[in-house]
Design a protein around this motif. Structure first.
Motif, short mmCIF file in Angstrom:
data_model
loop_
_atom_site.label_atom_id
_atom_site.label_comp_id
_atom_site.label_asym_id
_atom_site.label_seq_id
_atom_site.Cartn_x
_atom_site.Cartn_y
_atom_site.Cartn_z
N VAL A 84 -50.48 -32.64 48.22
CA VAL A 84 -50.81 -31.37 47.51
C VAL A 84 -51.12 -31.55 45.79
N VAL A 85 -50.08 -32.53 45.30
CA VAL A 85 -50.51 -32.64 43.92
C VAL A 85 -52.01 -33.05 43.48
N PHE A 86 -52.61 -33.92 44.37
CA PHE A 86 -53.98 -34.08 43.90
C PHE A 86 -54.90 -33.14 44.44
N LEU A 91 -45.69 -27.55 37.48
CA LEU A 91 -45.78 -27.15 38.85
C LEU A 91 -45.67 -28.62 39.44
N THR A 92 -46.25 -29.86 39.09
CA THR A 92 -46.47 -30.99 39.76
C THR A 92 -44.98 -31.39 40.00
N GLY A 93 -44.23 -31.32 38.78
CA GLY A 93 -42.63 -31.88 38.87
C GLY A 93 -42.11 -30.93 39.95
N ALA A 101 -58.92 -37.86 47.61
CA ALA A 101 -58.88 -39.25 48.33
C ALA A 101 -57.60 -40.13 47.79
N LEU A 102 -57.08 -39.87 46.39
CA LEU A 102 -56.11 -40.66 45.68
C LEU A 102 -54.86 -40.85 46.53
N PRO A 103 -54.25 -40.11 47.17
CA PRO A 103 -53.03 -40.17 47.80
C PRO A 103 -53.44 -41.23 49.09
#
Length: 437
Positions: free
Chosen positions: A410-412, A387-389, A326-328
């Protein structure tokens, strides 16, 4: 009260709590200082991810050797040596994003040095902490990580603003030196279990046995380590999987939340109030709470050790999964702080399940199992942070900048899914019974 007047096992726990706090001040501090320095010279997100993940490469290399060294040499000595090494590196190495080779070498060295810390801590605590206090005292020790992260998020952005990024390295080195002096002065090996005073203090056969060495000191009883049985054990792998997920989520948030605030929400960390430390303060509080809940459920015989570990692990990881995904959706600082606080807080609650389980199933080899488990957690840091970068750099090409919430979805989402998977694995395969004598 003077430190010498504390019951000795509580003094050891207090010092290991300070140890984990200082380590995480260093990790958060590098993320903050490097982000500012790298952004100032135009380093791209993919390159930032590579540098930020370099620490975890060194950290992964020393986890199992750290458990072995703590088992053979003694956790107390290994802890001191590791602190001296990483503190010296922080003090001597300049923070210059353009000098990539030096920076990579330094982060590798710091990672290797800090990789010895947690296996050593688990070896020390397995010697000192009686089973009926295990959950809460281990949780207090590990909660230091989150308090350290909170302190780092609170104080270090201002230090960067007024004294520059390099000042963070100096402050971290100083904190490491102070802890080393305290550990050298007050930490000792555990008493002999057959001594009457030791027995009265709660030490006995349930703790890791100790022998007298030739110099009159004590060290863990030498045994042949059952490597094959450890590596083939499904309960061990349940811990490993959950350690991987826990640290994937933690390290992604720890290393990339500063970038999310700066580029995703267009907010300056230096200008934000103390609310930016709330996710880690929440993690600190829930970590301690989880330990006390676990010991209460076990000592009051409300739930067995196995069911207690599974209950806390499942609740923590499932709620954290929902918060991460839910964060983004939140586009204000308060919304992001709330969501990340829930995610990290319940991850910490879940750690009262898997993170103490090393000592349940293998008290004699707690440092070894912790080394194996933490290697997986470290690989999560390497994979997740790097991977996040790369994901963000790819998203930047699609959405033109990182202020679009879709750039971060997709990061979270990845750690959210991992939390669900890991909780199922722990429910099926974990146990609270001792399986290695």
């Amino acid at each position: 009260m003077r430190l010498e007047n504390f019951p000795k096992r509580y003094l050891i726990v207090f010092l290991t709590f300070l140890c984990t706090s200082v380590c995480y001040i260093e990790r958060v501090g590098f993320s903050i200082a490097y982000t500012v320095a790298a952004d100032a010279v135009g380093i791209n997100q993919s390159s930032k991810g590579t540098i930020l993940s370099t620490f975890f490469v060194g950290y992964a290399c020393s986890q199992v050797p750290g458990g072995w060294a703590a088992q053979k040499i003694g956790g107390r000595k290994v802890l001191l040596l590791s602190f001296v090494l990483w503190s010296s590196t922080c003090f001597l190495v300049p923070l210059d994003p353009n000098r990539v080779g030096i920076l990579v070498g330094a982060r590798l060295l710091v990672g290797v040095a800090q990789g010895f810390i947690f296996p050593s801590i688990h070896t020390v605590l397995a010697q000192w902490v009686p089973p009926h206090e295990r959950s809460r005292l281990v949780s207090i020790t590990t909660s230091g990580m989150y308090l350290g992260a909170a302190i780092g998020m609170w104080l270090l952005p201002a230090l960067v603003e007024f004294r520059g990024p390099q000042s963070v390295f100096v402050a971290e080195a100083l904190a490491g030196v102070i802890w080393s002096v305290l550990w050298l002065r007050y930490a000792t090996d555990p008493p002999r279990s057959e001594h009457p005073k030791a027995a009265a203090a709660g030490f006995g056969g349930s703790l890791l046995p100790t022998n007298v060495n030739q110099n009159g000191g004590f060290h863990p009883k030498a045994t042949n380590i059952p490597w094959k049985n450890i590596m083939l054990s499904l309960p061990v792998w349940a811990i490993v999987v959950n350690n991987f997920t826990f640290h994937y989520a933690l390290y992604v948030l720890m290393n990339w939340l500063p970038t999310y605030f700066e580029l995703g929400l267009q907010l300056s960390l230096q200008k934000m109030d103390s609310s930016k430390m709330m996710p880690y303060l929440n993690m600190f509080a829930f970590s301690v709470l989880g330990g006390f809940i676990a010991d209460y459920l076990i000592t009051k015989r409300i739930l067995s050790v196995t069911r207690t570990r599974k209950f806390l692990n499942t609740v923590g990881f499932v709620v954290a999964s929902a918060a991460l995904m839910a964060l983004p959706l939140f586009r204000t600082s308060n919304g992001v702080i709330f969501c990340s606080s829930v995610a990290l807080g319940f991850l910490a609650l879940g750690s009262a399940g898997f993170a103490v389980n090393h000592m349940d199933i293998a008290p004699r080899y707690a440092g070894i199992v912790m080394g194996v488990s933490n290697t997986a957690g470290t690989l999560a840091g390497i994979i997740g942070v790097d991977l996040t970068g790369k994901l963000l750099e790819a998203s930047k090409m699609v959405y033109s900048d990182l202020s679009n919430p879709e750039s971060w979805r997709v990061v979270f989402f990845i750690p959210g899914l991992l939390c669900i998977f890991s909780s199922v694995v722990f429910l099926i395969f974990s146990t609270g019974e001792r399986i290695f004598d």
